[in-house]
Each structure stands twice: as structure tokens, then as C-alpha cells.
Design an enzyme around this catalytic site. Structure first.
Site, short mmCIF file in Angstrom:
data_model
loop_
_atom_site.label_atom_id
_atom_site.label_comp_id
_atom_site.label_asym_id
_atom_site.label_seq_id
_atom_site.Cartn_x
_atom_site.Cartn_y
_atom_site.Cartn_z
N ARG A 185 -4.38 3.04 -16.43
CA ARG A 185 -4.41 3.81 -15.16
C ARG A 185 -4.91 5.13 -15.40
O ARG A 185 -6.09 5.42 -14.78
CB ARG A 185 -3.25 3.84 -14.47
CG ARG A 185 -2.57 2.46 -14.01
CD ARG A 185 -1.48 2.64 -13.09
NE ARG A 185 -1.91 2.87 -11.80
CZ ARG A 185 -1.96 4.30 -11.26
NH1 ARG A 185 -1.33 5.18 -11.89
NH2 ARG A 185 -2.37 4.16 -10.31
N TYR A 217 1.29 -1.86 -12.13
CA TYR A 217 0.02 -1.65 -12.67
C TYR A 217 0.02 -1.42 -14.20
O TYR A 217 -1.08 -0.42 -14.52
CB TYR A 217 -0.81 -1.16 -11.88
CG TYR A 217 -0.81 -1.57 -10.42
CD1 TYR A 217 -1.14 -3.08 -10.03
CD2 TYR A 217 -0.22 -0.92 -9.32
CE1 TYR A 217 -0.95 -3.28 -8.70
CE2 TYR A 217 -0.21 -1.52 -7.99
CZ TYR A 217 -0.77 -2.84 -7.75
OH TYR A 217 -0.55 -3.30 -6.34
N TYR A 273 -8.36 5.32 -13.64
CA TYR A 273 -8.44 5.99 -12.15
C TYR A 273 -8.28 7.33 -12.27
O TYR A 273 -7.83 8.20 -11.27
CB TYR A 273 -7.47 5.54 -11.27
CG TYR A 273 -7.33 3.88 -11.40
CD1 TYR A 273 -8.06 3.18 -10.75
CD2 TYR A 273 -6.18 3.12 -11.80
CE1 TYR A 273 -8.08 1.64 -10.52
CE2 TYR A 273 -5.88 1.90 -11.71
CZ TYR A 273 -6.97 1.13 -11.05
OH TYR A 273 -6.80 -0.26 -11.00
N CYS A 297 -10.44 3.70 -30.06
CA CYS A 297 -12.05 4.21 -30.65
C CYS A 297 -12.87 4.44 -29.42
O CYS A 297 -13.94 4.07 -29.19
CB CYS A 297 -12.59 3.26 -31.60
SG CYS A 297 -11.40 2.83 -32.96
N GLY A 315 0.90 -1.37 0.10
CA GLY A 315 -0.16 0.02 -0.11
C GLY A 315 0.80 1.28 -0.09
O GLY A 315 0.02 2.48 -0.40
N GLY A 346 4.22 -3.74 -3.35
CA GLY A 346 4.17 -3.67 -4.81
C GLY A 346 4.70 -2.48 -5.58
O GLY A 346 5.80 -2.41 -6.12
N ARG A 347 3.82 -1.65 -5.63
CA ARG A 347 3.80 -0.32 -6.41
C ARG A 347 5.21 0.45 -5.79
O ARG A 347 6.04 0.75 -6.78
CB ARG A 347 2.68 0.50 -6.01
CG ARG A 347 2.54 1.81 -7.03
CD ARG A 347 1.75 2.76 -6.47
NE ARG A 347 0.40 2.24 -5.99
CZ ARG A 347 -0.83 2.48 -6.84
NH1 ARG A 347 -0.50 2.92 -7.93
NH2 ARG A 347 -1.82 1.78 -6.44
N1 LLP Z 1 -1.50 -6.81 -0.78
C1 LLP Z 1 -2.63 -6.92 -0.94
C2 LLP Z 1 -3.72 -7.99 -0.38
C3 LLP Z 1 -3.14 -6.20 -2.03
O1 LLP Z 1 -4.62 -6.26 -2.49
C4 LLP Z 1 -2.32 -5.25 -2.72
C5 LLP Z 1 -2.83 -4.56 -3.99
C6 LLP Z 1 -1.09 -5.36 -2.42
C7 LLP Z 1 -0.64 -6.09 -1.33
C8 LLP Z 1 -0.05 -4.42 -3.13
O2 LLP Z 1 -0.22 -3.08 -2.75
P1 LLP Z 1 0.68 -1.98 -3.31
O3 LLP Z 1 1.98 -1.96 -2.41
O4 LLP Z 1 1.06 -2.15 -4.79
O5 LLP Z 1 -0.03 -0.70 -3.19
N2 LLP Z 1 -4.39 -1.34 -9.80
C9 LLP Z 1 -4.22 -0.30 -8.96
C10 LLP Z 1 -3.81 -0.94 -7.70
C11 LLP Z 1 -4.34 -2.15 -7.23
C12 LLP Z 1 -3.88 -2.55 -5.95
C13 LLP Z 1 -4.61 -3.91 -5.53
N3 LLP Z 1 -4.03 -4.52 -4.40
C14 LLP Z 1 -3.54 0.84 -9.69
O6 LLP Z 1 -3.27 0.68 -10.84
O7 LLP Z 1 -3.38 1.92 -8.97
#
Ligand code: LLP
Length: 419
Positions: A312, A373, A316, A344, A239, A275-276
Site C-alpha cells: 500500500r 489489503y 498508493y 531492489c 467503502g 471490507g476495510r
Molecule cells: N464492494 C466492491 C464492489 C468493491 O469493489 C470493494 C472494494 C468493496 C466492496 C470493499 O470496499 P471497502 O469496504 O474495503 O472499502 N487495495 C485498495 C482498496 C481497493 C478496494 C477495491 N474495492 C487499498 O489498499 O486501499
């Protein structure tokens, strides 16, 4: 984004010049930096030095084998949400004992596959899933240690589509009922609940909601232990936000300090699922201008990437910086432009009224912060081919996913028997 910088007026990925890459692989393409991934992972790990921390890279952010492999070689585990991601993590060399599996809709087949691989934790998200897992464990005579994801009903203050920690969201079991559900889990033969998991959302730039959620988890661990459960770990999810535009995400150290303050001295292993924050600013999307079109009221720059490659902005309203690959002098004239793809629909717009220098057909631009993403959310809408992914290390590059040819795109389909 120090791994993507101008050298002699040309955008480079580490020591590889983007125009040369564009000639070699064709546009559009994703480009990832090994140094960026490495630096961000190491910074994250260093912030928890001295702790029993397991950093499970959230594969959904960028699941290219070479990206997972880069992080796995630094010691990262993996957070997966499907059998496909689990297979990728294993194929990239992540040991099963460093893999956690989250998600609200794991099928029985997926649970059975994960159990057979002996992964570290399946994080259960509902009572029906718990029953399904219990039945599978019993039928295969396995002893399984599991996590249970709780929903702390905290507003993560992020985009509604990526907030996951409110009671109205589909994720986790209501924290108020957690004691009962842990007891249910404990009563299942072969199942031992060992981990409390939480994840309240993504692109979080405010530590306060996380602190509330993590403190609630710590309280729950104390209550569970008082009930006789042997809780040995907490999974604090991912997150952590990144800078796309003018955000000011918390530093790794501020995050680590908050985590340690909120969770105190539980003597637990700490699991993270970033992740991000690892992948986002370690990648760019390079695209070529096809046309500049001066409309009645707007200037459109039409590029060869589209919403199917990077969704994205369309999904979003996300902001991605736009870097002309040829550096623009500070005093060059800039005018507002809409950067659009060839698809399109009007949603196929990367940026509206962005102040940009003159861009001519064949000029290259890059969308920044596209390492997370981006490629993973791509589709072949409009029968466009998925675009290549390139991993750079120093002055070397490798095409880690190639562009399919059109035959490959069509080969899964056929006319019906009666046609
Ligand atoms: N753990 C769980 C249970 C999750 O659902 C997620 C992300 C993460 C870890 C990793 O989160 P991060 O560190 O990347 O914030 N497609 C969207 C983001 C979707 C995130 C879904 N869950 C975007 O492009 O912003």
C-alpha cells in the site's frame, strides 16, 4: 486500535505479547485480532438492527479462511470477485444464500460456477456480461435472480486508484441507461433482475458522495418498480474509511442514518459489502529491523518486511502508523527515519522521514492498520516467501497461514523440456 495495546511496555495483540509471537513464528508476519474483527462486525450489524440487512464481508480485503470464518460465525455473508474468493467463502462456511459476486470481468466459467453454487446474487456490470449470463442460465435451465451494478457518476473524493463511481471508471452500467438494461435482463428467459447495486470507491471519509449515489439508487428503484420490476434489494457496496493517520471516518451510526435517510422507505433488503472497515484496524504487520544505516543525508531503518508483503505505501503512498514493539517513553529522543525493505527498488519504502526513536538491529516494529489489503495483495517478488498470518483470540494464537518453504515456492516451475 484497542486490541493492539502496550502492556507493561510491550505491544500486545489482545493478551498475546508480540515478541513471543515473533519468536514462535519468525518475522515478518501478519497478526489479526479476533476481538477486533468481532467488535467491528457487531458494531456494523448493530447500526442496522431492526432492518432487513445482509452484511456481506468484502473478502478481497482479507481473504484468509480464518478471518472469513470468524465473520461468518457472527452471521456475515461474503462479497466475492472471483471464483477463488467464492471457493474461499464457501470453504470458510459462508452459506451460498449470503454470497454476492461482483466484478467487471467475470468469465463464463466463473458465472457458471457461481450459478451452480446457488449464490444469492451475481451483480452484473455490463450488457455483454448480461448476455453471457443469460446464455448460461438458458443452457442450464436455471432460474436466476440477479443484481445490476449501476455507475452513478459520483466523485467519491478518495485516491484515484480506488475511486470507482465516475463515468470514466470501468465499473457498473451507466445509471442513465439502467432502465433499458433492466428491461433487457427481464427479457432473458430464466433471469429476473431483483437488486440495484452500487459501490463508488474505498476509504471514503465523507458521507456526502455516498448520499448522492444512494439517493440516485433509491430514485432508480422507484422508476424500475413503475416499469413493473420486482426490485427487492439494494446493494450499497462497501467503502467506509478507517483511521490510518489523522482521518476522521464517519461513525457507524452516522453512516446508518445517512443510508436510511437516502434510501427512505423502499421496503428493500439492504446489502452491504464492508471490507476495510472490518479488517483494516484488526491487523498489524510485525517486522524486525535488520540494519540501521546512516546515509549521506538520511537515516534508513532497513526491516525484513518489504513492498511485496505490504504494497500500500508503494502503490498508493499510503500511510501506516509505525509502532515500536517496545514502548518508547514520551520523552525519548526521536529522529526522522526512512523505513525501507530489502527489495531492489526505491519504491520499497514504507515511510519517509518518520519521527521514530532509536531502532537497533533485531528490534521489532509493527505497521498498524494492515489487516485489510495487506496479505491479500502480497506477492513473492524477489523470490521472497509469502509471510505467515496469525490469528489471536484472548491469550491464544493460531498460525492460519504458514510460511511456505523454498521448495514449495519453486515446485510450480520447471525447466523447459529442451533445457
Ligand atoms: N464492494 C466492491 C464492489 C468493491 O469493489 C470493494 C472494494 C468493496 C466492496 C470493499 O470496499 P471497502 O469496504 O474495503 O472499502 N487495495 C485498495 C482498496 C481497493 C478496494 C477495491 N474495492 C487499498 O489498499 O486501499
Amino acid at each position: 486500535m484497542t486490541e493492539f495495546e502496550y502492556r507493561d511496555g510491550i505491544l500486545n495483540a489482545e493478551s498475546v505479547a508480540i515478541p513471543a509471537l515473533a519468536v514462535a513464528v519468525g518475522t515478518p508476519f501478519y497478526c489479526y485480532s479476533s476481538a477486533g474483527l468481532t467488535r467491528r462486525y457487531t458494531d456494523f450489524a448493530d447500526a442496522f438492527a431492526g432492518q432487513d440487512a445482509l452484511i456481506c464481508y468484502s473478502v478481497k480485503a482479507n481473504s484468509n479462511l480464518a478471518v472469513i470464518g470468524t465473520l461468518a460465525r457472527l452471521g456475515a455473508g461474503a462479497d466475492v470477485v472471483s471464483e477463488g474468493e467464492l471457493r474461499r467463502a464457501l470453504a470458510a462456511g459462508v452459506p451460498p444464500e449470503r454470497i454476492v459476486f461482483s466484478g467487471v470481468g467475470k468469465t463464463r466459467d466463473e458465472i457458471a460456477y457461481a450459478l451452480a453454487q446457488g449464490i444469492y446474487r451475481i451483480n452484473v456490470e455490463s450488457e455483454p456480461e448480461l448476455q453471457a449470463l443469460g446464455a448460461i442460465a438458458a443452457s442450464t435451465d436455471r432460474q436466476v435472480e440477479i443484481g445490476i451494478r449501476v455507475n452513478p457518476d459520483v466523485d467519491a473524493k478518495t485516491h484515484a486508484k480506488i475511486a470507482t463511481g465516475r463515468a470514466e471508471n470501468k465499473f457498473g452500467v451507466d445509471i442513465a441507461h439502467a432502465l433499458r438494461i433492466f428491461a433487457q435482463a427481464h427479457a432473458l428467459p430464466g433471469v429476473t433482475p431483483k437488486t440495484v447495486a452500487v459501490h463508488i470507491g474505498s476509504q471514503l471519509n465523507d458521507l456526502a458522495p455516498m448520499r448522492i449515489a444512494f439517493s440516485a439508487v433509491a430514485e432508480l428503484v422507484a422508476a424500475l418498480r413503475a416499469d413493473g420490476h420486482d426490485i427487492d434489494s439494494i446493494d450499497l457496496g462497501g467503502g467506509l474509511g478507517i483511521r490510518y493517520d489523522d482521518e476522521d471516518p464517519p461513525s457507524r451510526t452516522a453512516y446508518a442514518t445517512m443510508v436510511l435517510e437516502a434510501t427512505g422507505n423502499l421496503g428493500c433488503r439492504l446489502i452491504f459489502e464492508p471490507g476495510r472497515t472490518l479488517a483494516g484496524n484488526s491487523g498489524i504487520l510485525v517486522t524486525r529491523v535488520i540494519y540501521e544505516k546512516i546515509g549521506a543525508s538520511r537515516r534508513f531503518v532497513i526491516v525484513d518486511a518489504a513492498m511485496n508483503d505490504l504494497i500500500r505505501p508503494a502503490l498508493y503512498d499510503a500511510h501506516h502508523e509505525i509502532l515500536p514493539v517496545r514502548e518508547t517513553p514520551g520523552d525519548a529522543a526521536r529522529a526522522p527515519a526512512d523505513i525501507v525493505g530489502p527489495i531492489c527498488e526505491t519504491g520499497d519504502t514504507f515511510a519517509r522521514a518518520r519521527l521514530l526513536p532509536e531502532l537497533r538491529p533485531d528490534d521489532l516494529i509493527a505497521f498498524a492498520s494492515a489487516g485489510a489489503y495487506g496479505a491479500v495483495m502480497a506477492s513473492s517478488y524477489n523470490t521472497r516467501r509469502l509471510i505467515p498470518e496469525v490469528l489471536v483470540r484472548n491469550n491464544a494464537y493460531s498460525v492460519v497461514r504458514r510460511r511456505p518453504d523454498y521448495d514449495e515456492l519453486l515446485q510450480l516451475e520447471r525447466l523447459a523440456d529442451w533445457q
